[in-house]
Design a protein around this motif. Structure first.
Motif, PDB file in Angstrom:
ATOM      1  N   TYR B 512     -13.500 -34.139 -40.724  1.00 55.19           N
ATOM      2  CA  TYR B 512     -12.474 -35.423 -40.419  1.00 55.19           C
ATOM      3  C   TYR B 512     -12.326 -35.883 -41.767  1.00 55.19           C
ATOM      4  O   TYR B 512     -11.101 -36.177 -42.061  1.00 55.19           O
ATOM      5  N   ASP B 513     -13.412 -36.459 -42.251  1.00 55.73           N
ATOM      6  CA  ASP B 513     -13.241 -36.827 -43.963  1.00 55.73           C
ATOM      7  C   ASP B 513     -12.435 -35.826 -44.772  1.00 55.73           C
ATOM      8  O   ASP B 513     -11.533 -36.446 -45.497  1.00 55.73           O
ATOM      9  N   LEU B 514     -12.968 -34.623 -44.428  1.00 54.24           N
ATOM     10  CA  LEU B 514     -12.333 -33.678 -45.687  1.00 54.24           C
ATOM     11  C   LEU B 514     -10.738 -33.458 -45.313  1.00 54.24           C
ATOM     12  O   LEU B 514     -10.155 -33.435 -46.295  1.00 54.24           O
ATOM     13  N   VAL B 515     -10.400 -33.157 -44.336  1.00 54.61           N
ATOM     14  CA  VAL B 515      -8.967 -32.764 -43.927  1.00 54.61           C
ATOM     15  C   VAL B 515      -8.277 -34.018 -43.485  1.00 54.61           C
ATOM     16  O   VAL B 515      -7.395 -34.007 -44.269  1.00 54.61           O
ATOM     17  N   VAL B 516      -8.619 -34.867 -42.404  1.00 56.14           N
ATOM     18  CA  VAL B 516      -7.706 -35.575 -42.151  1.00 56.14           C
ATOM     19  C   VAL B 516      -7.657 -36.868 -43.036  1.00 56.14           C
ATOM     20  O   VAL B 516      -6.397 -37.446 -43.295  1.00 56.14           O
ATOM     21  N   ARG B 517      -8.636 -37.313 -43.524  1.00 54.12           N
ATOM     22  CA  ARG B 517      -8.482 -38.359 -44.706  1.00 54.12           C
ATOM     23  C   ARG B 517      -7.568 -37.871 -45.967  1.00 54.12           C
ATOM     24  O   ARG B 517      -6.594 -38.695 -46.179  1.00 54.12           O
ATOM     25  N   ARG B 518      -7.711 -36.685 -46.211  1.00 52.95           N
ATOM     26  CA  ARG B 518      -6.851 -36.397 -47.323  1.00 52.95           C
ATOM     27  C   ARG B 518      -5.557 -35.936 -46.762  1.00 52.95           C
ATOM     28  O   ARG B 518      -4.533 -36.518 -47.748  1.00 52.95           O
ATOM     29  N   CYS B 519      -5.199 -35.453 -45.691  1.00 56.78           N
ATOM     30  CA  CYS B 519      -3.803 -35.470 -45.124  1.00 56.78           C
ATOM     31  C   CYS B 519      -3.312 -36.953 -45.069  1.00 56.78           C
ATOM     32  O   CYS B 519      -2.271 -37.226 -45.407  1.00 56.78           O
ATOM     33  N   LYS B 520      -4.205 -37.711 -44.565  1.00 57.12           N
ATOM     34  CA  LYS B 520      -3.817 -39.348 -44.609  1.00 57.12           C
ATOM     35  C   LYS B 520      -3.227 -39.803 -45.792  1.00 57.12           C
ATOM     36  O   LYS B 520      -2.413 -40.518 -46.032  1.00 57.12           O
ATOM     37  N   ARG B 521      -4.086 -39.554 -46.991  1.00 58.85           N
ATOM     38  CA  ARG B 521      -3.807 -40.011 -48.156  1.00 58.85           C
ATOM     39  C   ARG B 521      -2.493 -39.430 -48.536  1.00 58.85           C
ATOM     40  O   ARG B 521      -1.414 -40.006 -49.119  1.00 58.85           O
ATOM     41  N   PHE B 522      -2.491 -38.071 -48.271  1.00 55.34           N
ATOM     42  CA  PHE B 522      -1.028 -37.246 -48.451  1.00 55.34           C
ATOM     43  C   PHE B 522       0.296 -37.954 -47.972  1.00 55.34           C
ATOM     44  O   PHE B 522       1.151 -38.155 -48.602  1.00 55.34           O
ATOM     45  N   VAL B 523       0.112 -38.101 -46.579  1.00 56.98           N
ATOM     46  CA  VAL B 523       1.096 -38.904 -45.896  1.00 56.98           C
ATOM     47  C   VAL B 523       1.035 -40.390 -46.331  1.00 56.98           C
ATOM     48  O   VAL B 523       2.494 -40.678 -46.513  1.00 56.98           O
ATOM     49  N   GLU B 524       0.125 -41.078 -46.563  1.00 57.18           N
ATOM     50  CA  GLU B 524       0.227 -42.303 -47.128  1.00 57.18           C
ATOM     51  C   GLU B 524       1.242 -42.177 -48.414  1.00 57.18           C
ATOM     52  O   GLU B 524       2.131 -43.136 -48.532  1.00 57.18           O
ATOM     53  N   GLN B 525       0.779 -41.384 -49.107  1.00 59.37           N
ATOM     54  CA  GLN B 525       1.595 -41.387 -50.438  1.00 59.37           C
ATOM     55  C   GLN B 525       2.889 -41.105 -50.341  1.00 59.37           C
ATOM     56  O   GLN B 525       3.999 -41.882 -51.141  1.00 59.37           O
TER      57      GLN B 525
END
Lengths: 493, 565, 94
Positions: B512-525
């Motif tokens: 979750y940390d690896l994938v979703v958080r990164r995706c989240k950061r991507f989407v956040e940006q």
């Protein structure tokens, strides 16, 4: 005379009834119109079924304009099967809707609710019956827009967010579908499904057609909530009014499945094409993940409605699992489960509506001890729950039976084991509810509740009875589904 | 003549029970098994009641020698059970008891595997309420374990029947054998219900948790239905001889050290089933007659023993041997009935066990299975030891616990008296039972040599017990939990599951940390730059959905295109 | 006895030794059993046994089998099985 115009009436009746409700602005009057319109629509579906059984495929030119210029309504065994499910489930839900809406909305808003209901019904029936690709998009938008409103009318504040999410996802899905249809139109020059089916096989390996297929796959997967595109569903079902949940669970996703079958099998040329794509493997994997992931999530839900919403995602997994085989048995399993699941899940959401009506809560802890307070409501939920598990004597058993048969035909014994394990998980979450309702002391909230009014119980019990009947006599489920599956595979249309 | 499945009489008859009160309900519930019995008596052999479903002919009333004898005894058992439970107020116990017995009887007369399967699952689902009705957390947990295992047995049966149906095109329930995979699966299904070694523990786990009246019914139907099914489908399967021998021998060791007297009875129930399984495995006419006769006698005396322990539980609230003793002073009738049941299970001459068990032993000797014969003889001595002596001794005699409960309620006493009368009646006049067995009987149980052998065996066992007690070698009754095969799923299985959950949990959060958080950061940006309002908290979940859409679209496009190039 | 029966269930009463609880009577019963066993063995001489398997016709076969079998059963259960499987009563509860 009327028989000749049945295909048009199927859509026109609810379509005319909807504005009528809006104009009248009286809850009771609107309800009477909605019941009449929905029952008539069901009668029309039955009439269509007998006509199709008698004479085969019916082609009806809307407004007398012959296809491909005019819009064609084309009824064969597959869509008449879905029409029956949609209008039939609706016919059971709409009498039930009265008590709940009356308690919640003022007269004008009641009328508004029934208007939206009838529009959603129109849209779903239209998608199913039409033989025109662009028309599919139009009706899909009608039904979607109406269902957004129906969800947003839930009493929970989160209903609004859920409706908003559904709106975004629904729009994305519809856009994808329209892109797919557009690409097909650009390649073939026709929007008529029958013509598409004639022309596509020659060009089916060109890039635009494959891109169209990809867009359609994703767009339709969104509509039918195939994992992992199911994320909009749990909240939408959980926070919507009970009538909306029951109606959407019974009809909307099922029409999505119909679209999937129609495009993949009829338009793109039968089982052979489907098997030549990577779709079977993709669907197999996604279905299995859907079944297990969603069932496991359901196991840990404390909101019972959310629990059954996740269970819907899992059950849709069973349907797509059947489709992934692209064999007659597999498709039969999918169609049988389409019908059986529509009936049982609509029934469960209706009975949960009875619980909310009295208890005003969906928390499993608040439902403790409710089995003694609302014996008929809970007994109904238990019977439908057994069907969800696949207990013999209920329609769920027939579904599982065909699915297991399909898996065995393919020699996939491990899948049989997985199906059995999935049933056990289902048993656990249904068991959790049964345990709370029957074997715990009544909660503070449950102490003072009474049995739900008959006006709500009787419609729900019609679906309970149907679940048992379809568990014993499969003439109208598996019998029809087998013929429909055969015609899907041979791409007869 | 009326041709209607007797099982359905009980199942349908159970439906109005919740709406009846007082004597009307009593008469109604007693009339059901009587009516079914009269009906069954009048039926000649043959198939009498067919319905069609799934495009198949379902035979719901196949009457022949084997199904008739099991039908009779099941009806007698439910009749006794109804009398025994008349004082119970909880309606759900009455209803589930009647449905459960009806399902078992329905299964006995099922002429095809599909209707057998339906009844098979119905017995599981209806009987679990007899356990849950105790309303204790232990009973709830044990009931759920019971249900899962029983339903699992049905699922195996279903899998097997589908395979056999595919192979042979027939769903008739005749001899099955273990030559096909389907046959093995069905044997496993039957084996679970018959409590084969290592598949047995649901029995000792669940039966002691049921209500006093519930256990009486449970002891009669589930396992004996499996015995019937084995006799029908697997008669003469040699492996069963060995399975049965192990089954007859190993539970008695557990029974010696078990403190809960109803669990002791559950172990001895398991051991008695072993005798029947051996009989089925031998498969000669004498052996099959013996298995059927032993099932018949066993249902009555086992019910009687469970009734007497149920009466003790009802009056004192416990059946732990360490808490009981000296009850004969205030419960004399129950004591006598318990001793009659104990004498029957121990196969004393003139009691029912004697005339049935000896048929199986003789059959083993006739066919030259000397070792198995020896094991069964040992098991006979052992069963006398723990059921014949231990049960009545520790409950009613031994050291005085000081408890002075009232005698059992009248309806319990009547049920026990009837069962006792049957135990003695069968023992004294065996010809009546022999007359309804599936094959012709020319077996004579009462020869002076046979009587003497049995009496010697039993008395010297009693002598051993006396000597061990007086020398203090006999193991004291201790409050304890004894591990059995359920340890595998209640401890090891749970540990593995916990381990898996933890591992998956930590893996999940890692991924979750690896994938979703990164995706989240991507989407956040993405949203910070392109989003209309930048309200991340609200739009993030929708964003993640759209992300999934994009991922899937790319995947499908890639897959489709790869396919053509 | 009458008084005792009127007391509520489970009421513990001062241990009142019945006939069966007295030590000398228990000894009497034990002796009666020894005598019966002895007579049963001796009956082997009187009753002709049709030994089907041969070895079961031996003098005292069934008596010895019953006695040795029972002692074996109890001792194995006590010293073999109990140490392996015995756990505290609330073993599964945690």
């Amino acid at each position: 005379m009327i028989a000749a115009h049945l295909p048009a009436l199927q859509v026109v009746i609810p379509l005319i009834a909807a504005p009528l409700c809006a104009i009248l602005r009286r809850g009771t009057a609107a309800w009477v119109i909605a019941v009449a319109a929905n029952w008539l629509a069901f009668a029309v579906s039955i009439g269509l079924l007998f006509r199709v059984l008698d004479e085969g495929v019916i082609s009806y030119a809307m407004g007398g304009w012959a296809p491909p210029i005019g819009i064609e309504y084309r009824v064969d065994l597959i869509n008449v099967f879905v029409l029956l499910v949609v209008s039939g489930v609706g016919a059971a839900i709409i009498p039930f809707a009265r008590k709940g809406t009356e308690a919640r909305f003022d007269s004008t808003n009641q009328a508004w609710f029934y208007t939206m209901y009838l529009l959603a019904l129109t849209g779903l029936l239209g998608v199913t019956i039409t033989g025109d690709a662009f028309n599919i998009f139009v009706f899909l938008e009608i039904s979607s827009l109406a269902s957004y409103v129906m969800i947003a009318m839930g009493r929970d504040k989160r209903a609004l967010t859920a409706a908003y999410q559904y709106l975004i996802m629904g729009t994305v899905g519809a856009t994808f579908i329209v892109i797919g249809i557009g690409l097909l139109w650009a390649m073939t020059g026709t929007l008529n499904l029958y013509d598409l089916a004639q022309r596509i096989p020659d060009i089916e390996n060109t890039r635009p057609v494959l891109a169209a297929l990809a867009f359609l796959t994703v767009g339709i997967s969104l509509k039918l909530a195939l994992f992992p595109l199911h994320l909009w569903l749990p909240n939408a079902y959980a926070y919507a009014p009970a009538v909306t949940s029951a109606f959407l669970a019974g009809t909307a996703t099922k029409v999505g499945i119909y679209l999937l079958l129609r495009f993949f099998f009829t338009v793109f040329g039968g089982g052979g094409f489907f098997l030549s794509t990577p779709l079977p493997e993709m669907f197999l994997v996604l279905s299995i993940v859907a079944i297990f992931a969603a069932s496991t999530v359901a196991l840990f839900q404390n909101n019972v409605k959310r629990m059954f919403a996740y269970s819907s995602v899992a059950q849709i997994g069973f349907i797509t699992l059947g489709i992934s085989y692209a064999t007659e048995t597999g498709l039969t399993a999918a169609l049988v489960h389409l019908m059986n699941h529509a009936i049982m899940k609509a029934g469960i959401f209706m009975l949960l509506g009875c619980v909310i009506y009295r208890l005003a809560s969906m928390r499993i802890d608040d439902m403790a001890g409710i089995g003694r307070k609302m014996p008929f409501t809970m007994a109904g939920i238990v019977i439908l729950g057994l069907s969800l598990i696949g207990a013999p004597g209920t329609s769920g058993f027939i579904s599982k039976f065909w699915l297991v048969l399909a898996a065995m035909e393919n020699g996939q014994w491990w899948l049989v084991a997985l199906i059995v394990i999935a049933s056990l998980i289902t048993m656990l979450y249904v068991g959790r509810l049964v345990e709370a309702a029957y074997f715990r002391e009544p909660s503070e909230k449950a102490k003072n509740v009474r049995e739900a009014p008959l006006a709500m119980l009787i419609p729900a019990y019609v679906l309970v009875a149907a679940t048992i009947y379809l568990g014993l006599d499969t003439t109208w489920s598996a019998g029809l589904a087998q013929d429909a599956a055969a015609s899907l595979l041979s791409a007869a249309y | 003549m009326i041709e209607f499945p007797p099982g359905l009489i009980l199942i349908l008859g159970a439906l109005p029970v919740p709406f009846l009160r007082g004597p009307v309900r009593t008469i109604w519930m007693l009339a059901l098994p009587v009516a079914a019995f009269v009906l069954l008596y009048s039926l000649p052999e043959g198939n009498h009641f067919a319905i069609s479903a799934f495009g198949q002919q379902l035979e719901l009333l196949r009457v022949d020698g084997l199904s008739k004898v099991f039908g009779y005894i099941f009806l007698i058992a439910i009749f006794l059970g109804v009398i025994y439970s008349l004082h119970v107020r909880a309606i759900e116990e009455h209803v589930s008891g009647l449905v459960y017995s009806g399902a078992a009887i329905g299964a006995v007369f099922a002429g095809d595997l599909v209707s057998l399967f339906v009844y098979w699952e119905l017995t599981a689902i209806s009987s679990v309420f007899l356990i849950l009705a105790s309303r204790t957390p232990e009973a709830l947990a044990a009931g759920m374990r019971y249900l899962i295992i029983q339903v699992g047995s049905g699922v195996l049966l279903l899998a097997g029947l589908i395979m056999i149906w595919h192979e042979t095109g027939s769903i008739a329930f005749e001899h099955i054998g273990i030559e096909s995979v389907g046959g093995v699966l069905i044997l496993l299904a039957f084996g679970i219900k018959a409590a084969f070694p290592l598949l047995h523990n649901w029995l000792q786990d669940a039966y002691p948790q049921a209500t006093p009246t519930g256990t009486v019914l449970l002891s009669a139907f589930t396992t004996k239905l499996a015995i019937y099914a084995l006799a029908r489908g697997y008669a003469g399967t040699e492996e069963l001889i060995w399975i049965g021998a192990v089954m007859a021998a190993f539970p008695i060791f557990f029974a010696v050290i078990e403190n809960d007297l109803r669990r002791v009875l559950a172990y001895s129930l398991n051991n008695q089933l072993g005798f029947m399984v051996v009989g089925i495995g031998i498969g000669t006419e004498l052996a099959l007659n013996g298995a059927a006769a032993h099932a018949f006698a066993h249902i009555i005396y086992k019910a009687l023993l469970f009734m007497s322990m149920g009466a003790v539980l009802h009056r004192t609230g416990t059946v732990l041997a360490s808490e009981l003793g000296g009850l004969y002073k205030s419960m004399p009738f129950t004591t006598v009935f318990c001793i009659i049941g104990a004498a029957s299970i121990s196969a004393f001459p003139l009691f029912s066990g004697f005339i049935s068990k000896s048929m199986i032993l003789s059959a083993a000797a006739h066919e030259g299975h000397y070792f198995v014969w020896g094991v069964l003889l040992f098991a006979s001595a052992g069963v006398f030891h723990h059921s014949g002596i231990k049960i009545p001794f520790f409950a009613f005699f031994a050291h005085d616990s000081g408890k002075r409960p009232k005698e059992a309620p009248l309806n319990m006493l009547i049920a026990m008296a009837l069962a006792s009368a049957l135990c003695i009646g069968i023992g004294v006049w065996p010809s009546a039972l022999y007359a309804i067995l599936p094959f012709h009987v020319d077996y004579v149980p009462y020869t002076d040599s046979h009587v003497l052998s049995q009496v010697q065996l039993l008395f010297f066992s009693a002598l051993a017990f006396t000597v061990l007690m007086r020398t203090g070698l006999y193991p004291p009754e201790l409050r304890s939990t004894n591990l059995d095969s359920d340890w595998l799923y209640r401890r090891v299985g749970r540990s593995i599951l916990q381990y898996c959950v933890q591992t998956v949990g930590s893996m999940h959060s890692g991924i979750y940390d690896l994938v979703v958080r990164r995706c989240k950061r991507f989407v956040e940006q993405l949203y910070r730059h392109h989003g209309p309002h930048g309200i991340i908290a609200r739009t993030w979940p929708t964003g993640s959905m759209v992300l999934w859409v994009a991922i899937l679209l790319v995947t499908y496009l890639a897959l489709y295109f790869i396919d053509i190039f | 006895m009458r008084e005792e029966q009127l007391k509520p269930d489970n009421a513990a009463v001062p241990a009142q030794k019945g006939w069966l609880e007295r030590k000398e009577n228990v000894t009497k019963i034990a002796w009666a059993l020894y005598v019966v066993c002895a007579i049963l063995v001796l009956l082997d001489f009187l009753i002709h046994r049709h030994a089907e398997m041969g070895f079961d016709g031996n003098f005292g076969f069934y008596g010895a089998y019953g006695f040795i079998g029972s002692v074996f059963l109890v001792l194995v259960a006590k010293y073999g099985l109990r140490p392996i499987v015995k756990r505290s009563e609330d073993y599964y509860d945690d």
